[in-house]
Design an enzyme around this catalytic site. Structure first.
Site, PDB file in Angstrom:
ATOM      1  N   HIS A 173      44.301  39.881  34.644  1.00  0.00           N
ATOM      2  CA  HIS A 173      44.102  39.916  33.189  1.00  0.00           C
ATOM      3  C   HIS A 173      45.286  40.599  32.487  1.00  0.00           C
ATOM      4  CE1 HIS A 173      40.220  38.599  34.574  1.00  0.00           C
ATOM      5  NE2 HIS A 173      40.150  39.678  35.337  1.00  0.00           N
TER       6      HIS A 173
ATOM      7  N   GLU B 158      39.073  46.496  32.782  1.00  0.00           N
ATOM      8  CA  GLU B 158      39.581  46.007  34.070  1.00  0.00           C
ATOM      9  C   GLU B 158      41.108  45.867  34.028  1.00  0.00           C
ATOM     10  OE1 GLU B 158      38.132  42.181  35.206  1.00  0.00           O
ATOM     11  OE2 GLU B 158      39.300  42.115  37.065  1.00  0.00           O
TER      12      GLU B 158
ATOM     13  N   HIS C 206      41.938  43.038  41.108  1.00  0.00           N
ATOM     14  CA  HIS C 206      40.880  42.937  40.112  1.00  0.00           C
ATOM     15  C   HIS C 206      39.838  44.024  40.323  1.00  0.00           C
ATOM     16  CE1 HIS C 206      41.653  38.894  38.241  1.00  0.00           C
ATOM     17  NE2 HIS C 206      42.445  38.825  39.300  1.00  0.00           N
TER      18      HIS C 206
ATOM     19  N   GLU D 287      38.775  42.430  44.825  1.00  0.00           N
ATOM     20  CA  GLU D 287      37.917  43.065  43.828  1.00  0.00           C
ATOM     21  C   GLU D 287      37.732  44.487  44.348  1.00  0.00           C
ATOM     22  OE1 GLU D 287      37.127  41.565  41.136  1.00  0.00           O
ATOM     23  OE2 GLU D 287      36.741  39.428  41.463  1.00  0.00           O
TER      24      GLU D 287
HETATM   25 ZN    ZN Z   1      39.179  40.108  37.110  1.00  0.00          ZN
END
Ligand code: ZN
Length: 512
Positions: free
Chosen positions: A299, A336, A391, A472
């Site tokens: 992102h 995030e 992430h 993640e």
């Molecule tokens: Zn993400």
């Protein structure tokens, strides 16, 4: 993982770095050298050369740096901005001079080694890969990957493979003691002998587990030895005294001989001595020198401000996917994108300290994009040895732990990731293992098996042509996970875990 490890092969002698200031340079391209020899190099080691007067040796790095051990330092190209990397080196018989050759055929001469001509600036069909020198000091040969020979001074041209088809490229060259013959060796161990150099065997008919990378004559027997990238040593008409298989941390690159013994040298500057050849020191090259790692922080801070851009449709590898999203954020509003960028900067610093070249898919946390397909393209264009997307998950609040997404085979009109599935799986396992050990966070209790999640629906993995995983790091909807993800000390450990996993993966792949 750094260089210089020797495991009791022969008596160890304290490192001797002979440093002599200044040098007489006889080359139109050589510049009076000022670089001192040093036990550390930020560049890969590419060649080793015996000092025929002392039995000591020099190592040379791709940037032209020279490291002397029991041999005279006469200068180096280490301080020059080279047009092409140094690939080889040869000394004069008294050990008071040597020449380096670059892949473009440029010659750098030091000490009592004279400059007698070069291919620098002239067109070559294939890059120069090695050199050898006349024992009288008045000539030398260069050999190119296609087997072309370039002879200078009183070095006789006795034949070449230039213009003839080769199964594999030439990787090394060695001359006979009287300078009236030479051997060329190809990466499959094929030997081509000219003049008074006798063919005494080759590995050209064997299936090698690792390519041959170098050759050294044996002055006492008249035979020769080959070394493969895994440290394997093949002796023909010369005694065998051991191999470096299983000892290497990086690929072997060179072999040199002394007193019926020999030394195997790897790209990290480690020296493995056998038989009568003494160990006199080694060079320390950080473990990730020569490796490219792309880090993709998921992102971006400005994504929410430009929905038209972020919501555009891209081809994720045979399916439509949106360019990106704004990402998630935790209950305290920690976004995030800020988390992924912070971990990325920490990871980049750690990998850079290990010598890696680090590429980022975005350089700040205030922009928009790039889209996920572009992020994959950045890692591909960099020819990354490994790539990772970072992430934080927006999973069910009752779920916790980290998970590593790995690619499965996906072929589309615009992509084919099949060659990266296996290495990406290995990378994923290493990242999982070290992230677990360094952070203490458990593997996901809601995604995947043992922290690994095979995914076919992620553009970043489907479009990659380099080994890549997506992690993640935790579930930002889970209070326990976010309490650690908000902690800078934990993020540093997370970066260390990622760095350790990536390093383990890269180093394991280094010894073929
Ligand atoms: Zn993400």
């Amino acid at each position: 993982m750094t260089g210089g490890l020797i495991t009791g092969i022969v008596a160890l002698v304290a490192a001797v770095a002979v440093v002599a200031p200044g040098a007489s340079a006889g080359s139109v391209r050589a510049v009076r050298a000022s670089a001192a020899s040093s036990p550390a190099s930020a560049h890969l080691i590419v060649a080793s050369t015996t000092d025929p007067a002392t039995g000591g040796y020099w190592l040379t790095a791709t940037d032209g740096g020279v490291f002397s051990f029991g041999a005279s330092f006469e200068g180096s190209a280490g301080g020059l901005a080279l047009q092409a990397p140094v690939v080889g080196m040869a000394s004069t018989v008294d050990g008071l001079g040597y020449r380096q050759v670059a892949s473009d055929g440029g010659i750098f001469a030091y000490g009592d080694a004279s400059f007698l001509g070069s291919m620098g600036g002239l067109p070559l069909n294939q890059p120069v890969v090695a050199m050898a020198a006349m024992p009288d000091g008045n000539g030398y040969w260069l050999v190119a990957a296609d087997g072309g020979i370039f002879a200078f001074g009183d070095a006789p041209f006795l034949g070449s493979m230039g213009g003839r088809p080769l199964n594999r490229p030439i990787v090394g060259m060695a001359n006979t003691p009287d300078g009236q013959g030479y051997w060329l060796v190809a990466s499959d161990g094929g030997i081509f002998a000219y003049g008074d150099a006798r063919f005494q065997g080759s590995t050209g008919n064997l299936v090698l587990s690792s390519p041959v990378v170098g050759i050294a004559p044996d002055g006492q027997s008249g035979g020769y030895r080959l070394v493969a990238a895994d440290g394997g040593v093949f002796c023909f008409g010369a005694p065998f005294a051991g191999s470096a298989v299983g000892l290497l941390h990086r690929a072997a690159v060179s072999i040199d001989e002394w007193a019926s013994g020999y030394r195997v040298v790897s790209t990290d500057g480690s020296v493995y001595a056998f038989g009568g050849a003494p160990f006199l020191g080694s060079v320390s090259v950080p473990p990730l020198v020569g490796q490219v790692v792309t880090i993709d922080p998921g992102h971006d801070g400005g994504n929410g401000s430009d929905p038209a851009f972020i919501n555009q449709t891209i081809d994720g590898g045979g399916f439509a996917e949106s360019c990106d999203t704004s990402g998630t954020s935790d209950v305290n509003g920690y976004p995030e994108h800020a988390f992924t960028f912070d971990v990325t900067i920490r990871l980049a610093a750690t990998l850079s300290a290990g010598g890696a070249t680090v590429v980022l898919t975005r350089s700040n946390d205030t922009g928009v994009g790039p889209c996920v397909n572009t992020r994959a393209a950045i890692g591909n264009a960099a020819r990354s040895d490994a790539a990772i997307s970072i992430h934080g998950d927006g999973g069910p609040s009752g779920g916790s732990g980290f998970a590593v997404d790995v690619p499965v085979p996906v072929v589309s009109a615009i992509s084919d990731n099949r060659t990266i599935v296996a290495p990406s799986g290995a990378l994923g396992n290493d990242v999982r293992d070290y992230f677990l050990a360094d952070t203490g966070l458990h593997v996901s209790n809601y995604a995947g098996v043992n922290g690994i999640v095979p995914r076919a629906d992620l553009a970043g993995l489907d479009l990659s042509t380099v080994p890549k995983v997506l992690i993640e790091c935790g579930n930002m909807q889970n209070p326990g996970d976010t309490s650690v993800m908000e902690d800078a000390g934990w993020r540093q450990r997370a970066a260390q875990g990622l760095a350790d996993g990536i390093t383990a993966f890269l180093v394991q792949r280094e010894v073929p």
